[in-house]
Scaffold this motif. Structure first.
Motif, PDB file in Angstrom:
ATOM      1  N   UNK A  51      52.587  -6.663  57.372  1.00 41.28           N
ATOM      2  CA  UNK A  51      52.775  -6.524  56.402  1.00 41.28           C
ATOM      3  C   UNK A  51      52.630  -5.132  55.660  1.00 41.28           C
ATOM      4  N   UNK A  52      51.990  -4.603  57.522  1.00 35.67           N
ATOM      5  CA  UNK A  52      51.142  -3.129  57.170  1.00 35.67           C
ATOM      6  C   UNK A  52      52.193  -2.435  57.013  1.00 35.67           C
ATOM      7  N   UNK A  53      52.329  -1.362  55.430  1.00 34.17           N
ATOM      8  CA  UNK A  53      53.443  -0.563  55.502  1.00 34.17           C
ATOM      9  C   UNK A  53      53.343   0.373  56.176  1.00 34.17           C
ATOM     10  N   UNK A  54      54.802   1.027  56.481  1.00 31.66           N
ATOM     11  CA  UNK A  54      55.309   1.035  57.823  1.00 31.66           C
ATOM     12  C   UNK A  54      54.872   3.017  57.047  1.00 31.66           C
ATOM     13  N   UNK A  55      54.672   3.145  58.298  1.00 31.06           N
ATOM     14  CA  UNK A  55      54.669   4.871  58.001  1.00 31.06           C
ATOM     15  C   UNK A  55      55.470   6.036  57.380  1.00 31.06           C
ATOM     16  N   UNK A  56      55.586   6.992  57.084  1.00 28.70           N
ATOM     17  CA  UNK A  56      56.833   7.921  56.978  1.00 28.70           C
ATOM     18  C   UNK A  56      56.842   8.771  57.409  1.00 28.70           C
ATOM     19  N   UNK A  57      58.697   8.869  57.403  1.00 28.96           N
ATOM     20  CA  UNK A  57      59.215   9.789  58.711  1.00 28.96           C
ATOM     21  C   UNK A  57      59.708   8.925  59.529  1.00 28.96           C
ATOM     22  N   UNK A  58      60.174   9.031  60.953  1.00 29.57           N
ATOM     23  CA  UNK A  58      60.910   8.456  61.258  1.00 29.57           C
ATOM     24  C   UNK A  58      61.827   6.551  61.074  1.00 29.57           C
ATOM     25  N   UNK A  59      60.614   5.959  59.953  1.00 26.56           N
ATOM     26  CA  UNK A  59      60.498   4.805  59.622  1.00 26.56           C
ATOM     27  C   UNK A  59      61.287   4.869  58.794  1.00 26.56           C
ATOM     28  N   UNK A  60      60.739   5.865  56.925  1.00 29.27           N
ATOM     29  CA  UNK A  60      61.591   6.047  56.156  1.00 29.27           C
ATOM     30  C   UNK A  60      63.108   6.147  56.442  1.00 29.27           C
ATOM     31  N   UNK A  61      64.082   6.045  57.307  1.00 29.53           N
ATOM     32  CA  UNK A  61      65.011   5.473  57.137  1.00 29.53           C
ATOM     33  C   UNK A  61      65.329   3.976  56.963  1.00 29.53           C
ATOM     34  N   UNK A  62      65.283   3.195  57.428  1.00 29.12           N
ATOM     35  CA  UNK A  62      64.478   1.805  56.918  1.00 29.12           C
ATOM     36  C   UNK A  62      63.840   1.416  56.299  1.00 29.12           C
ATOM     37  N   UNK A  63      62.250   1.723  56.314  1.00 29.06           N
ATOM     38  CA  UNK A  63      62.028   1.230  55.847  1.00 29.06           C
ATOM     39  C   UNK A  63      61.333   1.016  54.479  1.00 29.06           C
ATOM     40  N   UNK A  64      60.943   0.529  53.347  1.00 24.98           N
ATOM     41  CA  UNK A  64      60.237   1.799  52.011  1.00 24.98           C
ATOM     42  C   UNK A  64      58.876   0.621  51.562  1.00 24.98           C
ATOM     43  N   UNK A  65      58.831  -0.045  52.644  1.00 22.92           N
ATOM     44  CA  UNK A  65      57.121  -0.497  52.483  1.00 22.92           C
ATOM     45  C   UNK A  65      57.140  -1.942  52.004  1.00 22.92           C
ATOM     46  N   UNK A  66      58.805  -2.175  50.875  1.00 22.43           N
ATOM     47  CA  UNK A  66      58.802  -3.553  49.821  1.00 22.43           C
ATOM     48  C   UNK A  66      59.051  -5.029  50.443  1.00 22.43           C
ATOM     49  N   UNK A  67      60.597  -4.564  51.713  1.00 21.81           N
ATOM     50  CA  UNK A  67      61.406  -5.483  51.895  1.00 21.81           C
ATOM     51  C   UNK A  67      61.296  -5.767  53.537  1.00 21.81           C
ATOM     52  N   UNK A  68      61.566  -6.836  54.030  1.00 22.85           N
ATOM     53  CA  UNK A  68      62.297  -7.095  54.997  1.00 22.85           C
ATOM     54  C   UNK A  68      63.442  -5.594  55.767  1.00 22.85           C
ATOM     55  N   UNK A  69      62.895  -5.240  56.781  1.00 22.49           N
ATOM     56  CA  UNK A  69      63.406  -4.322  57.952  1.00 22.49           C
ATOM     57  C   UNK A  69      63.609  -4.399  59.073  1.00 22.49           C
ATOM     58  N   UNK A  70      65.023  -4.461  60.090  1.00 18.46           N
ATOM     59  CA  UNK A  70      65.061  -4.201  61.366  1.00 18.46           C
ATOM     60  C   UNK A  70      66.185  -3.660  61.708  1.00 18.46           C
ATOM     61  N   UNK A  71      67.021  -3.767  62.861  1.00 17.66           N
ATOM     62  CA  UNK A  71      67.718  -3.029  63.321  1.00 17.66           C
ATOM     63  C   UNK A  71      68.929  -3.317  63.182  1.00 17.66           C
ATOM     64  N   UNK A  72      68.657  -4.564  61.792  1.00 14.79           N
ATOM     65  CA  UNK A  72      70.535  -4.537  61.659  1.00 14.79           C
ATOM     66  C   UNK A  72      71.114  -3.666  60.374  1.00 14.79           C
TER      67      UNK A  72
END
Length: 368
Positions: A51-72
């Motif tokens: 549930x931890x909010x992802x850091x900005x940078x590389x993860x920002x492309x896939x994770x917005x801190x709201x919903x599920x995110x991953x390799x798909x």
């Protein structure tokens, strides 16, 4: 007060009272059949990593801190898919000998990777570290390597292995790799047809396939491995002429290895029929009823077998039998297809791709 749980219902109440109000030893509890429940320090609560909010940078492309995110969420490169589709149009993967060969897209890249690169394809016979570094330096998006870059599976990927070190460099730069190999060999207008046409030159001949490909689609039939040619009856061709033409068309070779039957004269020999197979071709041609065998390389014992059968065998080194086709046929054919969909597409040849062997004249060596 130490809390205890009674495990043996047969204990007397006096025994229970004695153990309820005094602190017995551990050994005493064991003898009485009791289990001591000891208090544990309380853990401090923390936010779950899921549930931890992802850091900005590389993860920002896939994770917005709201919903599920991953390799798909990784989107494959559209340009890479265009290259793959174009190669499959020219050389369907069904033509490859999949009993041992490994063809297709062996290293992928993402759309975000491709946007940082040029719509450029580099063609090479072998994907070495030098070829990879050159491709990365030129901003190439896809490498088409004739020979498979990966033949068997990895249990690890480290820099201690040259092939794996190359793979890590390519993955880091976002460069994809496609390998067609025996699909190019077997195609009706493929590598071995090109090589057979060089041997035949201007002379009329009847062509056929050495080993038919049973999985060839109708659009690419007849297909198969190796090519056989029979010159017109009563019109044999000079062996010396064939050798000179091979040397010229395969890149201006100055030396060609040839095995001929004892007592034969290469300068005056005539050829009525021939078989060709680029690369390590002896196993494909060994049953062919022909005068001349032409291939990239073969073993000492295969050459002995050929001349004992009264046949002549020519080998030009493995990749020398292949590289010319990539430059003369595959490169322009692929570029034409790509430009129909992507006008900015470009196909280039690697300047670092070369056969590893050289013929050395020892008389030219001087001691230091």
């Amino acid at each position: 007060m130490l809390l205890v749980r009674r495990l043996d219902r047969g204990l007397s109440s006096s025994t229970l009272r004695s153990t309820s109000f005094c602190r017995p030893s551990v050994s005493g509890l064991s003898r009485l059949g009791f289990f001591a429940a000891r208090s544990l320090p309380r853990r401090t609560t923390s936010t779950s990593s899921s549930n931890r909010r992802p850091d900005s940078g590389a993860m920002a492309e896939y994770a917005d801190g709201v919903g599920a995110w991953g390799a798909w969420q990784v989107e494959p490169s559209k340009f890479t898919q265009l290259v793959v589709n174009s190669m499959r149009t020219l050389y369907p993967e069904e033509l490859a000998d999949r009993k041992w060969d490994n063809v297709g897209l062996l290293v992928g890249n993402s759309e975000s990777d491709a946007k940082k690169l040029e719509p450029t394809v580099m063609v090479t016979n072998d994907l070495t570290f030098q070829v990879a570094v050159d491709a990365i330096g030129q901003g190439v998006s896809v490498i088409v390597s004739y020979h498979p870059f990966i033949f068997s599976g990895f249990k690890s990927v480290t820099n201690s292995d040259p092939q794996q070190a190359t793979l890590l460099q390519l993955a880091k730069a976002g460069v994809a790799v496609y390998c067609p190999h025996t699909a190019v060999d077997a195609a009706p207008k493929g590598l071995n047809t090109w090589l057979a046409d060089i041997v035949a030159g201007p002379h009329k001949h009847t062509p056929s396939v050495a080993i038919p490909c049973a999985t060839a689609p109708e659009s690419h039939s007849p297909a198969g491995y190796g090519r056989i040619g029979h010159f017109e009856e009563g019109a044999p061709v000079s062996l010396a002429e064939i050798i000179k033409r091979l040397a010229l068309k395969l890149g201006g070779l100055k030396h060609i290895m040839i095995a001929s039957p004892v007592g034969s004269d290469i300068k005056t020999a005539k050829v009525r029929s021939f078989g060709v197979c680029a690369g390590s071709g002896y196993d494909v041609l060994k049953s062919a009823d022909v005068d001349l065998l032409v291939m990239g390389e073969t073993s000492h014992h295969s050459a002995l077998a050929a001349i004992q059968q009264g046949r002549i065998l020519i080998q030009v080194f493995h990749s020398n039998s292949e590289r010319g086709y990539l430059r003369e046929v595959l490169k322009p054919s692929l570029e034409k297809l790509l430009k129909e969909a992507e006008p900015k597409a470009e196909v280039i040849m690697s300047e670092y791709d070369a056969d590893p062997f050289k013929i050395l004249d020892v008389s030219t060596l001087q001691e230091a």
